[in-house]
Each structure stands twice: as structure tokens, then as C-alpha cells.
Design an enzyme around this catalytic site. Structure first.
Site, mmCIF file in Angstrom:
data_model
loop_
_atom_site.group_PDB
_atom_site.id
_atom_site.type_symbol
_atom_site.label_atom_id
_atom_site.label_comp_id
_atom_site.label_asym_id
_atom_site.label_seq_id
_atom_site.Cartn_x
_atom_site.Cartn_y
_atom_site.Cartn_z
ATOM 1 N N HIS A 86 9.786 119.755 -11.437
ATOM 2 C CA HIS A 86 8.760 120.064 -12.428
ATOM 3 C C HIS A 86 7.357 119.774 -11.899
ATOM 4 C CE1 HIS A 86 7.248 120.767 -16.478
ATOM 5 N NE2 HIS A 86 6.562 119.646 -16.395
ATOM 6 N N HIS A 101 7.122 124.460 -22.022
ATOM 7 C CA HIS A 101 7.730 123.304 -22.683
ATOM 8 C C HIS A 101 9.107 123.725 -23.159
ATOM 9 C CE1 HIS A 101 5.788 119.340 -24.080
ATOM 10 N NE2 HIS A 101 5.522 119.538 -22.817
ATOM 11 N N ASN A 102 9.956 124.033 -22.184
ATOM 12 C CA ASN A 102 11.234 124.663 -22.473
ATOM 13 C C ASN A 102 12.300 123.675 -22.926
ATOM 14 O OD1 ASN A 102 9.928 126.969 -21.582
ATOM 15 N ND2 ASN A 102 10.781 126.854 -19.523
ATOM 16 N N GLN A 116 7.892 114.342 -26.194
ATOM 17 C CA GLN A 116 6.690 113.712 -26.698
ATOM 18 C C GLN A 116 6.480 114.040 -28.181
ATOM 19 O OE1 GLN A 116 6.924 116.089 -24.361
ATOM 20 N NE2 GLN A 116 5.728 115.604 -22.543
ATOM 21 N N SER A 136 3.023 109.996 -23.643
ATOM 22 C CA SER A 136 2.343 110.019 -24.933
ATOM 23 C C SER A 136 1.184 111.008 -24.859
ATOM 24 C CB SER A 136 1.818 108.627 -25.289
ATOM 25 O OG SER A 136 2.861 107.686 -25.292
#
Length: 706
Positions: A34, A86-87, A232, A305
Site C-alpha cells: 500500500h 479506501h477499498n 479509521q 486517526s
């Protein structure tokens, strides 16, 4: 989390000792697929990213390109643009996964000193007839809407696709554009030893731990429960404050460099910031403002976060940065400083990380993986009834109206939206330059599933045609390259083919690919996803007006562009069964796009709409609202062929269209009519549908989710 044995050996050899637990976790995340693109980076050199308009290319949080100025007193204006995926988080928690994807890409734009002005989202789910797919779909759209609406950034475009192979692994690809001037531009490259590193925004918690490594693995059968801590949790109201605080900091020239906290959290952002400048840092982790007690140094380093930015600040500006953070009710910590030498982190006086920054951020070895060349399917066409085929294609969830989606988005906040969602491309008014900024984003997985290379070329041409259909010139693009497990040769071969196809077509169109994102290991117990090359492209035009999509009922209908000779990857074959190779694309795609742009700019042009998904059948059906069309085509193949690079034009001057098109084929289809009816002749067959019947067919998503 654990560092693989080969990577552990490499790190040990570099450090001359075993890594500490915090170091091992940092390397495991920053050397993940990633973050480090270990399987994809060797392929990405295929893209051309340089051009006169490119100010900042690949490698920063976002790219920056200059815009042409059409106003007499117009300012020099830059556009920052980025895209991310954001899979996996959106499978585990569709609402928070999608929402934090929006927050992350907006902060990438903030990192460049830019103010965000528009979002697009490209979404991919399993079959719409499946309850789980609809659950994910609804949650993702709600997450995007709630976050984007709350932060005041309009969502103006995108795409939604359904395909059975996304059932176990949906894709959420979000792009953002923002405005910045040359004197406000910031990059993610640390400048000067002695400058302070400051963390501004939300307090650090334990959410999102290990998100980078989680995104670099196949989804397990129990991912929805086991991997929930890696997702998150977003707070859009804090993000809105962060947007305005960032603008105030840039106004006062307080920021030397910036990076948002995304994948690998503080460890990723701070190490990459200093490594890019050839420097190091010393960070005191216990000075990070925290919202949970007793956090370990590893948790502080890797928590993802949201709503946090890392800034490089001159020592004399620290108090002023703190004042502005307090004004916007944001947390603020001076966590360390930029230094020569290693990247060092301490906790309660003990050194927990001491590594070369460049080795941490850039030292991951690339993978050398086997690759199988993909093949195209053979021809096996169905014998389908015209009315049944038409109704099936028009009523397919992939070609159906997406109004249910974009009704939930505030697409006009900011007062720049000149062309709203639902058209070929959105247009934002950049009044500072007198320029219309056109945006198109998406991919068609049926194309790249049938033929990864040619399908990806088609995706790039389709996005460029969307922009040209509104009279704009394609200007730059960013991509989000999604694939399955690259360790499988057939999967990696398909991924390599979409990279080459997208790169080759963008080169043919003279569109620089200035940045992007890669998401691999989109694989689950249901199997790999189709190779999916989402492209987000911008175009530019003088002014903000553009021909509408719907016919007026007053002109002649022409088709501009070359038809193909095959139906591979088409909605028609998905509905009727059968197979075919992907159609041939135009021999000169740049000429096709230029012809579409020039035709759209004619005063005699009353309406334009591109031909792609669903072919002429869908294009004509979508053009029928208050007026109708009477059209004749020679065959079912001509009706459902999805070859991109074409538009249907309603015009009062067919000769002017032919002159503007030059050598690009122009074909007369019929006429627009005053009644809101589609009258279609296909060979010896005829079909009539009024606007109400067409709307009923196209409202399948609304009906199912009402």
C-alpha cells in the site's frame, strides 16, 4: 503485524542490529504494498507525467498543474489534484471506510496549500441483485455524502459500477481538486534543519492501527469483524476546521512543508516528509496530543486517526501556528524538529526508533513477479429480440440513472458548479482565470475484464470524450489502479495490461498522468476483482457554458466518431449472454477527441452526449426528456456497440459539424422531435418508448432502495 523474514534480514543488515518492535512495525507498514508500491512501481514508468502545464508531478501528496487564463485580468491559477482508494476499509465498515477516504484525499489537497473545490467518487460493487452488495452500496454513499456535505466540498461527479467479481471486495476510489496560486504552493519536502515539526488537528487514538498493512493483504472471510480496528473513524466537522485553519496558515506563510497523516499515521507522514528533503528528524512521541490513555510508542506512531496534519514550521512561527490552531479549536503539538542524520523517535526518554529516513521511506525492495499475458474471448453472439435487449440494457443497474446517488451529495456548495452531476462531465467555474474546469472520473470493469489492455485504453478515451463533449480540452489526469493479488501470474498480467493500456492512450491523447494511487490485494474468498483502472481527468475551456445532454427537439441528430465492429465487454452481452472481443478503437484517438470538442463548441450545437456504456441505445434514451428523437441504425451491433470516442450531436447546421469534425466520421442518425418519445428503427425492426417508460426503466436503483 510482523515483518517478513527477507525484509527483516535486509533491515538488520542495514541497521547492524535487530530492529526494535517499533522499528519493525514501521518498516512493515511503510514497506507494505500500500505504501511502497513494491509490485506496481516497476510498471509505473509507462506513464508520461511531464508537460508544460505540470508544476508538481508524481511523488507528493497531490499533483499540481497550471490552468490557462481566459480573463483579461485573470490570475495565474494552479489546480491540485489527487486520487486515493479506501477499498478494504469500505468492505469492513462501508460508512466510515468511505467517509475517511474522502477526508484523506481532501487533506492531500491541503498539503499542497490548496483549497478543495470538488470531489468525484468512483464506486464498484458486486451484483446489484445481491443484498450484501446493496448494503455496502448504501453505506458507502451515505459515508461519502455525510462527510463531503459536512466539510463543504461539493461532490460533482464520478461513477457507479456493479460486477459480480466485486462481491467480496468493493472499490471506493475518491478524487479531489483544489485551487492554489504559485505564491501559496507547499510541498511535502522538509526544508531546513532546526525547523520544528508540528502536529495539528484531532488527538491521536487507537483507530486505524495497521491500516497500511491491512490494505496490502487479501480480505479474509472474517474481515468484517477481525479487521474492524484497522478502519479509521472520521470527524468531518474537525476536518472543516482543519481546512480553514490550513488556509489561515498559508495566508500568513507559516508552513515550510506539509504532509497529511494517512497510511502508517505519524510514522509514515513524518518520515516521508524528512526523507524527501534528504534529512532526518528527532520526534518525542510522548508530546503528541492523545485522546486515549496509556498509548504505546508503536500505537502513537502507526495509528491512522483522522483529521491530522504534520507541518514543518520555523521556530519563530511556532507560537503563531499554535494561536491559529487554538482559534479553530484544533489540537496542536510541537513533536520534534528536522535534523541532519537519522529519523529518531523517543518515548519517555528512551529511543524507540533510530533509522535512516530514506531507507525507511524509500528502501523497500521491489517485487519481481511472474506475469501471464491476458487473452480476449472468442465471438459467440446471442440471437436477442430487439425490445427485450433494449429494455434489459436500458434497465441495467450499470446504465441506469444514478440520481439516487448524487441527490444525496451537496454538489453546489461553493457556488462554482456550472454543470452538475448526471451529464458527461461536471464543470466548475474557475472565475479567477475565466476558465471552466471539466471533470470526468471512472472506469468500466466489463471492458477491462474482457480485454485489460484495450479496455484500459477505452477507459482513458471515454473520460477524454466526456470532457470534450462539453467543449473542453483534456488537460491532465490522475489514476487509481486497482487489482487483485499480484502474486498470481494471471492477476498480475491483467494488472500490467491495464497500466500499459491507460498509459498508452493518455500518451496518444497528450494527457500527462501526474499522480495516482495503487491498490492491490483486492482479493477475497470470492476471488479477485477485475483489473480496474479508475481515471480522474480534468479538462479546460474558456467560460463555463456547455451544450446540455438532452435534446431540444429542434435539430438534426448526427453521430460523430468511428463505430467499432465488436461487442466485447458490452452491457448488451452482459444482459443477453454470449461473448466477443473488445472493439477496435479509433486509429487517431486524439483527432476524435478534438473533433468532439470542436463540434461541442459550435454555436449551432444544441445538445451533445457521449456514446459508450450501453452504446447508442443508452445515449439516445438519456437524451429524451422534454423532447424526443427519431433515429434509424442498421443493426443490433450498431445499436449496442460501446466503442468510445463518439458523441451524438443535435445541431441546426449539419454541414458545420462535418467541417468541424474534419476526417473523423460523421453519420446522420435522424431528427429530434417535439414529442418526448424515442422512435427507433433497427434494420426491419421498430421500437417506440416514451420518456415516462424510459424513466421507469432507468429508475431501477431508486425503486430498489426506496
Amino acid at each position: 503485524m510482523s515483518l517478513s523474514d527477507p525484509d527483516h534480514d535486509l533491515v538488520t543488515a542495514e541497521l547492524g542490529r535487530d530492529p526494535t518492535p517499533a522499528e519493525a512495525a514501521l518498516f512493515e507498514n511503510l514497506w507494505s504494498e500500500h505504501c511502497a508500491y513494491r509490485s506496481s512501481r516497476p510498471l509505473l514508468s509507462a506513464f508520461d507525467s511531464e508537460a508544460e502545464q505540470v508544476v508538481v508531478g508524481p511523488g507528493d501528496d497531490a499533483a499540481v498543474v497550471s490552468l490557462p487564463t481566459h480573463a483579461t485580468d485573470g490570475e495565474e491559477t494552479y489546480v491540485a489534484m489527487g486520487i486515493e482508494s479506501h477499498n478494504h476499509p469500505s468492505y469492513v465498515d462501508p460508512y466510515d471506510g468511505a467517509a475517511t477516504g474522502v477526508g484523506g484525499i481532501v487533506r492531500d489537497i491541503l498539503s499542497m496549500g490548496a483549497y478543495p473545490i470538488g470531489l468525484t467518487d468512483s464506486l464498484y460493487f458486486g451484483g446489484f441483485d445481491r443484498e450484501h452488495s446493496r448494503y455496502l452500496f448504501e453505506g458507502v454513499v451515505e459515508g461519502i455524502a455525510d462527510y463531503g456535505n459536512a466539510i463543504g466540498v461539493p461532490t460533482v461527479g464520478g461513477s457507479v459500477e456493479f460486477h459480480d467479481d466485486y462481491e467480496g471486495n468493493p472499490l471506493v476510489n475518491v478524487a479531489c481538486v483544489g485551487l492554489v496560486s504559485s505564491d501559496r504552493l507547499v510541498t511535502a519536502e522538509a526544508k531546513t534543519p532546526g525547523n520544528k515539526l508540528m502536529l495539528v488537528g484531532n488527538a491521536t487514538g487507537r483507530d486505524g492501527l495497521g491500516g497500511a498493512s491491512f490494505a496490502s493483504e487479501d480480505l479474509s472471510e472474517d474481515a468484517e469483524t477481525e479487521d474492524r480496528p484497522a478502519v479509521q473513524v472520521g470527524d468531518p466537522y474537525t476536518e472543516k476546521l482543519l481546512i480553514e485553519a490550513n488556509e489561515a496558515l498559508i495566508d500568513e506563510d507559516l508552513i515550510r512543508a506539509a504532509r497529511d497523516l494517512g497510511a502508517a499515521g505519524l510514522g509514515g507522514a513524518s518520515s516521508e516528509l524528512v526523507a524527501k528533503g534528504g534529512l532526518g528528524a528527532e520526534i518525542e512521541l510522548d508530546r503528541v496530543h492523545q485522546r486515549e490513555p496509556n498509548m504505546s510508542p508503536l500505537e502513537i506512531l502507526l495509528a491512522e486517526s483522522q483529521e491530522r496534519m504534520c507541518y514543518e514550521v520555523r521556530p519563530e512561527d511556532v507560537d503563531r501556528v499554535r494561536d491559529i490552531a487554538e482559534r479553530y479549536d484544533l489540537g496542536c503539538s510541537v513533536i520534534g524538529e528536522v535534523r541532519e542524520g537519522n529519523y529518531v523517535c523517543t518515548f519517555e526518554g528512551e529511543t524507540v526508533v533510530n533509522v535512516p529516513a530514506h531507507f525507511l521511506a524509500e528502501g523497500a525492495p521491489m517485487n519481481d513477479l511472474d506475469m501471464d499475458e491476458p487473452t480476449q474471448p472468442s465471438r459467440d453472439l446471442p440471437d436477442a429480440d430487439l425490445e427485450t435487449a433494449f429494455d434489459s440494457v436500458i434497465g441495467s443497474p450499470n446504465t441506469a440513472s444514478k440520481a439516487w446517488v448524487y441527490r444525496q451529495y451537496d454538489h453546489e456548495v461553493g457556488t462554482r458548479t456550472a454543470r452538475r452531476p448526471g451529464d458527461d462531465a461536471a464543470i466548475l467555474a474557475i472565475r479567477e482565470a475565466g476558465t471552466g474546469l471539466a471533470l470526468s472520473a471512472g472506469a468500466i470493469p466489463a471492458w477491462t475484464d474482457a480485454a485489460p489492455y484495450d479496455g484500459a485504453r477505452g477507459v482513458a478515451l471515454e473520460n477524454a470524450t466526456n470532457i470534450a463533449a462539453k467543449g473542453a480540452t483534456p488537460h491532465a489526469a490522475v489514476d487509481c489502479l486497482n487489482g487483485g493479488n499480484p502474486e498470481k501470474p494471471d492477476v498480475y498480467g491483467g494488472f500490467g495490461a491495464i497500466v500499459d493500456g491507460l498509459a498508452d492512450m493518455c500518451r496518444d491523447l497528450s494527457v500527462p498522468v501526474v499522480g495516482g494511487n495503487v491498490s492491490l490485494y483486492n482479493d477475497s474468498v470470492a476471488g479477485p476483482i477485475p483489473p480496474t483502472p479508475t481515471l480522474a481527468m480534468i479538462g479546460v475551456r474558456e467560460g463555463y457554458d456547455a451544450p446540455p445532454l438532452s435534446v431540444s427537439g429542434e435539430g438534426t441528430l448526427l453521430e460523430v466518431g468511428a463505430r467499432g465492429d465488436a461487442l466485447g465487454g458490452s452491457t448488451y452481452l452482459a444482459a443477453a449472454g454470449g461473448s466477443d472481443r473488445f472493439p477496435d478503437l479509433p486509429a487517431d484517438p486524439a483527432a476524435a477527441v478534438e473533433a468532439v470538442r470542436d463540434v461541442a463548441a459550435l454555436d449551432s450545437t444544441l445538445a451533445t452526449h457521449d456514446v459508450s456504456h450501453g452504446g447508442l441505445a443508452v445515449t439516445l434514451a438519456e437524451m429524451v426528456e422534454d423532447a424526443g428523437v427519431e433515429v434509424s441504425v442498421e443493426s443490433v451491433t450498431a445499436l449496442f456497440d460501446e466503442t468510445p470516442g463518439r458523441v451524438v450531436v443535435e445541431t441546426t447546421d449539419p454541414d458545420a459539424v462535418r467541417d468541424a469534425a474534419g476526417d473523423v466520421p460523421v453519420r446522420e442518425l435522424g431528427t429530434a422531435t417535439a414529442d418526448a418519445t424515442l422512435s427507433l428503427s433497427v434494420g426491419d425492426d421498430e421500437l417506440v418508448r416514451d420518456a415516462a417508460a424510459i424513466r421507469d426503466l432507468r429508475d431501477v436503483i431508486d425503486r430498489e432502495l426506496a
